[in-house]
Design an enzyme around this catalytic site. Structure first.
Site, short mmCIF file in Angstrom:
data_model
loop_
_atom_site.label_atom_id
_atom_site.label_comp_id
_atom_site.label_asym_id
_atom_site.label_seq_id
_atom_site.Cartn_x
_atom_site.Cartn_y
_atom_site.Cartn_z
N CYS A 257 6.01 9.42 -0.14
CA CYS A 257 4.66 9.96 0.03
C CYS A 257 4.36 10.81 -1.19
O CYS A 257 5.06 11.80 -1.44
CB CYS A 257 4.56 10.81 1.29
SG CYS A 257 2.94 11.59 1.50
N ASN B 129 10.46 4.29 2.37
CA ASN B 129 10.23 3.76 3.70
C ASN B 129 11.43 2.96 4.17
O ASN B 129 12.25 2.51 3.37
CB ASN B 129 9.01 2.83 3.68
CG ASN B 129 7.70 3.55 3.52
OD1 ASN B 129 7.30 4.30 4.39
ND2 ASN B 129 7.03 3.32 2.40
N HIS C 185 6.68 4.53 12.27
CA HIS C 185 6.73 4.43 10.81
C HIS C 185 7.77 5.42 10.31
O HIS C 185 7.52 6.62 10.25
CB HIS C 185 5.34 4.76 10.26
CG HIS C 185 5.21 4.65 8.78
ND1 HIS C 185 4.31 3.80 8.18
CD2 HIS C 185 5.83 5.29 7.77
CE1 HIS C 185 4.39 3.93 6.86
NE2 HIS C 185 5.31 4.84 6.60
N HIS D 44 10.75 6.90 7.60
CA HIS D 44 11.33 7.02 6.27
C HIS D 44 12.82 7.28 6.43
O HIS D 44 13.25 7.84 7.45
CB HIS D 44 10.66 8.14 5.48
CG HIS D 44 9.25 7.82 5.06
ND1 HIS D 44 8.82 7.91 3.75
CD2 HIS D 44 8.18 7.38 5.76
CE1 HIS D 44 7.55 7.55 3.67
NE2 HIS D 44 7.14 7.23 4.89
N ARG E 283 0.83 -1.21 0.00
CA ARG E 283 0.00 0.00 0.00
C ARG E 283 0.87 1.26 0.00
O ARG E 283 0.99 1.95 -1.00
CB ARG E 283 -0.94 -0.02 1.22
CG ARG E 283 -2.08 1.02 1.15
CD ARG E 283 -1.68 2.40 1.64
NE ARG E 283 -1.24 2.41 3.02
CZ ARG E 283 -0.72 3.49 3.61
NH1 ARG E 283 -0.57 4.62 2.93
NH2 ARG E 283 -0.30 3.45 4.87
N ASP E 284 1.51 1.52 1.12
CA ASP E 284 2.32 2.73 1.23
C ASP E 284 3.51 2.70 0.29
O ASP E 284 3.95 3.73 -0.21
CB ASP E 284 2.77 2.90 2.68
CG ASP E 284 3.39 4.26 2.94
OD1 ASP E 284 2.90 5.25 2.37
OD2 ASP E 284 4.36 4.33 3.71
#
Length: 313
Positions: free
Chosen positions: A256, A265, A223, A225, A31-32
């Site tokens: 993003c 990520n 989370h 990066h 997803r991300d």
């Protein structure tokens, strides 16, 4: 796969003092990770990636997002991805940006969802086209509706460590947003370093601010990066603070699409290598994740994660 991968496999284990014995690695690559990729990945390849990551032992593999295809064309096949994963979707939560997305997710059979807010006013207006207060109110409504349907709900908070428009973000401000999400029924809140500017001391300050607001480390995920190469150091700081859930993305996929300075990520392979070296149990087969990452990296013509490249080099 080379002999190097077969003989190394995992690092030497040297358990750290005062660290958790086990943690949850929460996989967000499908997803991300994929949402920022311009090259459209076939639905079958997404399903295969998710299945391979599940087979490697990852306890949660976030599947997709029911966001408008106009904003994120890569995820226009959200319903098809869930259909391809079969009837048991309990380990495949999906992101829902609003009530329309929630209805689509329910129609597709989702059993868990995540809502999304920002810790800063600027990003809320830029990304969600509404004020921070309005965005939080909307997320709370979606969370309540999802729970009324028996769904598990997670909350994401972006820009927790810095914002490209506003600069540094006060830890207490982030904690107030998280508190509202917990009060709305979110079982866990994931704190995002969306542009990767966080540092280890800042991580501790943010977790401590949450404790002061009544949101303990057991309610949180982190989370990160890796924009400035600080992601693993930040994970270690989170471990020291008692956090036991960390988001990561296979092959370091992602960024993003709504924040231009955000790069990839934290790679799941890199996270697993560090955790294994600390003697922290995850239940995940590192080489299984490496193999899944190689396939997707080849498809997208992207480099491998650092750990995958070293093991296969």
């Amino acid at each position: 796969m080379t002999a190097r991968a077969d003989t190394l496999g995992l690092p030497a284990r040297h358990p750290g003092t005062g660290l958790p014995a086990a943690v949850t690695v929460y996989e967000v690559g499908a997803r991300d990770g994929l949402q920022a990729e311009k090259r459209i990945v076939p639905t079958t390849a997404k399903v295969t990636l998710i299945q391979d990551l599940l087979a490697a032992g990852l306890p949660v593999v976030e599947a997709t997002s029911f966001v408008s295809p106009r904003w994120v064309p890569q995820l226009a096949d959200a319903a098809e991805v869930l259909a391809g994963l079969g009837p048991d979707l309990s380990r495949h939560p999906v992101l829902v940006p609003n009530r329309t997305g929630l209805r689509r997710a329910l129609d597709a059979g989702a059993r868990g969802v995540a809502v999304f807010v920002s810790a800063t006013e600027a990003f809320a207006r830029s990304n969600l086209n509404r004020s921070l207060e309005q965005a939080l109110d909307a997320a709370v409504e979606v969370a309540a509706e999802a729970r009324s349907h028996g769904l598990r709900v997670r909350g994401y908070v972006s820009m927790c460590f810095g914002d490209p428009w506003e600069g540094p973000v006060a830890p207490a401000r982030v904690a107030a947003v998280s508190r509202a999400l917990v009060d709305a029924g979110c079982e866990q809140v994931s704190l995002g370093d969306t542009i990767g500017v966080g540092t280890a001391g800042q991580v501790r300050a943010v977790v401590d601010a949450h404790g002061a607001a009544g949101v303990g480390p057991g309610d949180l995920a982190l989370h990160f990066h890796d924009t400035y190469g600080q992601a693993l150091a930040n994970v270690y700081a989170g471990l020291q603070a008692g956090v036991t859930c960390f988001d990561s993305s296979v092959a370091g996929l992602g960024g993003c699409p709504f924040a231009g300075s955000a790069t990839g990520n934290l790679a799941t392979e890199d996270l697993l290598w560090m955790l294994a070296g600390l003697g922290i149990e995850t239940g995940v087969d590192l080489m299984g994740v490496v193999r899944a990452g190689v396939v997707m990296a080849d498809l997208l013509a992207r480099p491998l994660s650092r750990v995958a490249a070293a093991l296969l080099g």
